[in-house]
Design a protein around this motif. Structure first.
Motif, mmCIF file in Angstrom:
data_model
loop_
_atom_site.group_PDB
_atom_site.id
_atom_site.type_symbol
_atom_site.label_atom_id
_atom_site.label_comp_id
_atom_site.label_asym_id
_atom_site.label_seq_id
_atom_site.Cartn_x
_atom_site.Cartn_y
_atom_site.Cartn_z
ATOM 1 N N GLN A 11 26.629 10.111 20.026
ATOM 2 C CA GLN A 11 26.529 11.555 20.167
ATOM 3 C C GLN A 11 25.214 11.966 20.829
ATOM 4 O O GLN A 11 25.098 13.060 21.382
ATOM 5 N N SER A 12 24.216 11.072 20.766
ATOM 6 C CA SER A 12 22.911 11.379 21.353
ATOM 7 C C SER A 12 22.982 11.527 22.862
ATOM 8 O O SER A 12 22.052 12.059 23.483
ATOM 9 N N ARG A 13 24.055 11.063 23.469
ATOM 10 C CA ARG A 13 24.194 11.210 24.913
ATOM 11 C C ARG A 13 24.203 12.673 25.335
ATOM 12 O O ARG A 13 23.765 13.003 26.445
ATOM 13 N N ALA A 14 24.674 13.545 24.466
ATOM 14 C CA ALA A 14 24.698 14.971 24.801
ATOM 15 C C ALA A 14 23.290 15.548 24.892
ATOM 16 O O ALA A 14 23.053 16.520 25.619
ATOM 17 N N GLN A 15 22.336 14.985 24.165
ATOM 18 C CA GLN A 15 20.963 15.487 24.196
ATOM 19 C C GLN A 15 20.072 14.720 25.172
ATOM 20 O O GLN A 15 19.152 15.289 25.757
ATOM 21 N N TRP A 41 20.658 11.112 32.642
ATOM 22 C CA TRP A 41 19.354 11.344 32.010
ATOM 23 C C TRP A 41 19.214 12.843 31.763
ATOM 24 O O TRP A 41 19.450 13.645 32.659
ATOM 25 N N SER A 42 18.829 13.229 30.569
ATOM 26 C CA SER A 42 18.640 14.642 30.242
ATOM 27 C C SER A 42 17.160 14.884 29.948
ATOM 28 O O SER A 42 16.632 14.411 28.937
ATOM 29 N N TRP A 43 16.496 15.614 30.820
ATOM 30 C CA TRP A 43 15.055 15.801 30.701
ATOM 31 C C TRP A 43 14.676 16.608 29.466
ATOM 32 O O TRP A 43 13.598 16.409 28.896
ATOM 33 N N ARG A 44 15.557 17.489 29.021
ATOM 34 C CA ARG A 44 15.216 18.316 27.855
ATOM 35 C C ARG A 44 15.051 17.455 26.603
ATOM 36 O O ARG A 44 14.045 17.543 25.903
ATOM 37 N N TYR A 97 11.673 14.659 22.721
ATOM 38 C CA TYR A 97 11.487 13.429 21.944
ATOM 39 C C TYR A 97 10.095 12.846 22.170
ATOM 40 O O TYR A 97 9.385 12.495 21.212
ATOM 41 N N THR A 98 9.676 12.755 23.432
ATOM 42 C CA THR A 98 8.383 12.155 23.761
ATOM 43 C C THR A 98 7.232 12.971 23.205
ATOM 44 O O THR A 98 6.287 12.430 22.611
ATOM 45 N N VAL A 99 7.295 14.283 23.382
ATOM 46 C CA VAL A 99 6.226 15.149 22.886
ATOM 47 C C VAL A 99 6.194 15.131 21.360
ATOM 48 O O VAL A 99 5.124 15.099 20.737
#
Length: 509
Positions: free
Chosen positions: A124-128, A427-430, A435-437
Motif C-alpha cells: 500500500q506504500s506505493r500510493a505514498q 517515484w513520489s516526491w511527496r 519520510y526523509t525530513v
C-alpha cells in the motif's frame, strides 16, 4: 471509498481456493482462483488483491491474533528496562502500560486498511512513495523481520533446551522448518494457531502472574526503586516504539475480512489484542526485574513458575516457545510479502505458490545463517540494530496513516498500485520528502549505545525520537499533499473499481 466505509464490492465468504498440485495459479488484481479438484489447501494469494468472493473471517479474530503475536518473551524483555534504570515497580508498570497503549494506537489504525483495500500492508506504500520509491521503507522492514526472527529462534531454542536434548544448530533448523510450513500454508492457519495459543497463554501466564505477585518480594527492589522522569521517558518510548514496529504487517492479516466490516471493530479488536498482551507481559517483566537480580526471560519464568508448582515454570517456558515459533511464521510471511513487493517494483512477479514458498524459504535461510554466526554477547548490538530499524519505520507509519485517513481518505485505485505508468508513478516526491525530513528530524533525539543525539543528551538519555518522527513526517506529508489532484485520482479509482468488479464476477463452469 471513505476510510471508514467499505468500497463497493459483492459480498462473499469463500475460503482460500485449493492450489493444484502443479502448474501456475492465477495472478494480478482480481485474478480467478476458483477451487480446483485434487488440490492442496494452502493460500494462493501473496501481494495481489483479494477479491470479494474470497473474503472471509470474523473481525473478532483480530483480537486473539494480535494478542498471541505480541505475547512473546521478546515483549517481556521490554519490561526489564525500567528496573534496570532504577525505576520503581509502580512507575515502571505505568510507563510500559502508557507506552504500549500509545504505540498500539498507531499500529491498530493500519488494520482498517486491510479490508478496505484488500492488499498486504507494505505494498500500500506505493500510493505514498511510488512503485519504486516504496523500496526505501521496504529495506528497513525486511531487516526488522529478519532481526526479530533471529532473536525469536534463539529464545525458542533456549526454552526447548531446558527439557529436550540437541544442539542449537539442530533446533534452529527444526524450529525454522516448522515456521516455514506454517507460513507456506498461510493466512488461515496462522490465524487458527494464534487463536488457540491465546487460550493457552492466558491460562498459563494467568497462573504465573498471580504466583509472581504472591511469591516475589519487591519490598527491596533488585534495581533500586526510585522515580526518574528520564528513566520513565526511556521506558515509555521503548514500549511505544516496540508496538509501532508491528505496524508494518497489520493489514496482512485483516485483508481477507469482508469489505463491509465496521472500521471501529477492526481497529478496536486489533488494539485490544495487541495492547492488552503488551501491557500484561511488559508489566510482568517489570515485576520480575524488580524482584530478581540480573533476570533473563527464560530463567525468570522458570524460577517463578517452579516456585508455584515444581515443573510449572518449565511448562510455561515450553508454551512460550510455541508462541515464538508462531510469531516466527508470521514474520516470515510478512517478510515474503515485503520482499516480493520490492522485487515486483523492478521486475513484475507472478504471485504463484512457488514464488511464495521460495520467498519464505529464502528469508528463513538468512535467519538460520545469522543465528548461527551470532556471537554469544550479541544481545547489546542486536538491540541497537533493531532500534535503528525502528527509527526507519516511524516516519513511514506517519506518512502512511496521514495519507489514508487525512489526504486520500481511503480512496485508492488498486489496479494503479500495480501499474508503473499509473497515477502513483514510480517515484513520489511527496512521500519520499516527508519520510526523509521526518527521519532527519529524529536524529538529534536518538539514543543508542554508539550515538546519543544532542537533545537526548540534554534529556539525560531519554529518547523521544518516535514522537518527533510521527509529528514531523505526518505533518509535512499533509502539507505537501495540499495541491494533490484528487479529482483525477477519483477517475482512476472508478476505473479500478470497474475492473476489479468485472474480474470478481462469477465465472462460468
Amino acid at each position: 471509498m471513505d476510510a471508514t466505509r467499505p468500497p463497493r464490492a459483492a459480498p462473499a465468504t469463500a475460503r482460500h481456493a485449493a492450489v493444484p498440485a502443479a502448474g501456475p495459479v492465477a495472478t494480478g488484481p482480481g485474478a480467478d482462483t476458483a477451487p480446483r479438484p485434487g488440490g492442496v489447501a494452502i493460500e494462493t494469494r501473496s501481494i495481489d488483491y483479494v477479491p470479494a468472493r474470497e473474503r472471509h473471517g470474523k473481525v473478532w479474530h483480530q483480537g486473539p491474533f494480535w494478542f498471541t503475536g505480541n505475547f512473546v518473551l521478546t515483549t517481556m524483555v521490554t519490561g526489564f528496562i525500567g528496573p534496570a534504570l532504577g525505576l520503581g515497580l509502580g512507575w515502571s508498570v505505568l510507563a510500559v502500560v502508557l507506552g504500549a497503549c500509545f504505540g498500539t494506537f498507531f499500529m491498530a489504525f493500519h488494520a482498517n486498511q486491510g479490508p478496505r483495500m484488500g492488499l498486504p500492508q507494505m505494498i500500500q506504500s506505493r500510493a505514498q512513495f511510488g512503485i519504486r520509491g516504496a523500496i526505501v521503507p521496504f529495506v528497513a522492514v525486511v531487516f526488522v523481520y529478519v532481526g526479530f526472527n533471529v532473536f525469536n529462534v534463539v529464545l525458542a531454542t533456549e526454552g526447548l533446551q531446558t527439557v529436550l536434548p540437541g544442539g542449537s544448530t539442530l533446533w534452529y533448523a527444526v524450529l525454522i522448518s516448522i515456521a516455514i510450513v506454517l507460513a507456506v500454508v498461510g493466512h488461515d492457519l496462522l490465524h487458527l494457531v494464534q487463536r488457540w495459543l491465546t487460550y493457552a497463554l492466558i491460562a498459563v501466564f494467568g497462573v504465573l502472574s498471580v504466583g509472581a505477585m504472591v511469591n516475589l518480594d519487591v519490598a527491596t527492589p533488585a534495581g533500586g526503586g526510585g522515580m526518574s522522569w528520564t528513566a520513565f521517558l526511556v521506558v515509555f518510548s521503548g514500549a511505544a516504539g516496540y508496538q509501532i514496529s508491528y505496524a508494518v504487517y497489520v493489514s496482512d492479516y485483516s485483508r481477507y475480512l469482508p469489505a463491509d466490516v465496521p472500521a471501529r471493530k477492526v481497529i478496536w479488536w486489533t488494539y485490544a489484542g495487541a495492547a492488552g498482551s503488551a501491557a500484561w507481559l511488559m508489566s510482568l517483566g517489570a515485576l520480575l526485574a524488580s524482584a530478581l537480580p540480573d533476570p533473563d526471560a527464560i530463567g525468570a519464568v522458570r524460577r517463578v513458575g517452579n516456585d508455584i508448582v515444581p515443573g510449572f515454570g518449565t511448562f510455561a517456558v515450553l508454551v512460550s516457545s510455541l508462541a515464538l515459533i508462531s510469531i516466527m511464521a508470521v514474520n516470515a510471511y510478512g517478510a515474503m510479502l515485503t520482499t516480493t513487493s520490492a522485487i515486483d517494483a523492478f521486475r513484475p512477479v507472478r504471485p504463484t505458490v512457488r514464488v511464495r514458498v521460495a520467498g519464505i524459504v529464502a528469508i528463513e535461510a538468512i535467519v538460520f545463517v545469522v543465528a548461527i554466526v551470532l556471537p554469544d554477547d550479541y544481545l547489546g548490538s542486536f538491540n541497537d540494530f533493531v532500534l535503528m530499524m525502528l527509527y526507519f519505520l516511524i516516519p513511514w507509519t506517519a506518512v502512511n496513516l496521514v495519507d489514508f485517513y487525512l489526504v486520500r481518505r481511503g480512496h485508492y485505485a488498486v489496479t494503479a498500485i500495480f501499474d508503473p505508468r499509473g497515477i502513483y508513478g514510480r517515484w513520489s516526491w511527496r512521500g519520499l520528502t516527508a519520510y526523509t525530513v521526518g527521519f532527519a528530524a529524529m536524529i538529534p533525539f536518538f539514543k543508542t549505545s554508539f550515538f546519543t543525539g544532542p537533545v537526548a543528551d540534554a534529556l539525560d538519555g531519554a529518547d523521544l525520537s518516535f514522537a518527533v518522527g510521527l509529528l514531523v513526517g505526518g505533518a509535512l506529508y499533509a502539507w505537501l499533499c495540499r495541491d494533490l489532484d484528487l479529482t483525477a485520482e477519483r477517475a482512476a479509482e472508478r476505473a479500478s473499481e470497474a475492473e476489479l468488479e468485472g474480474a470478481d464476477a462469477p465465472r462460468g463452469v
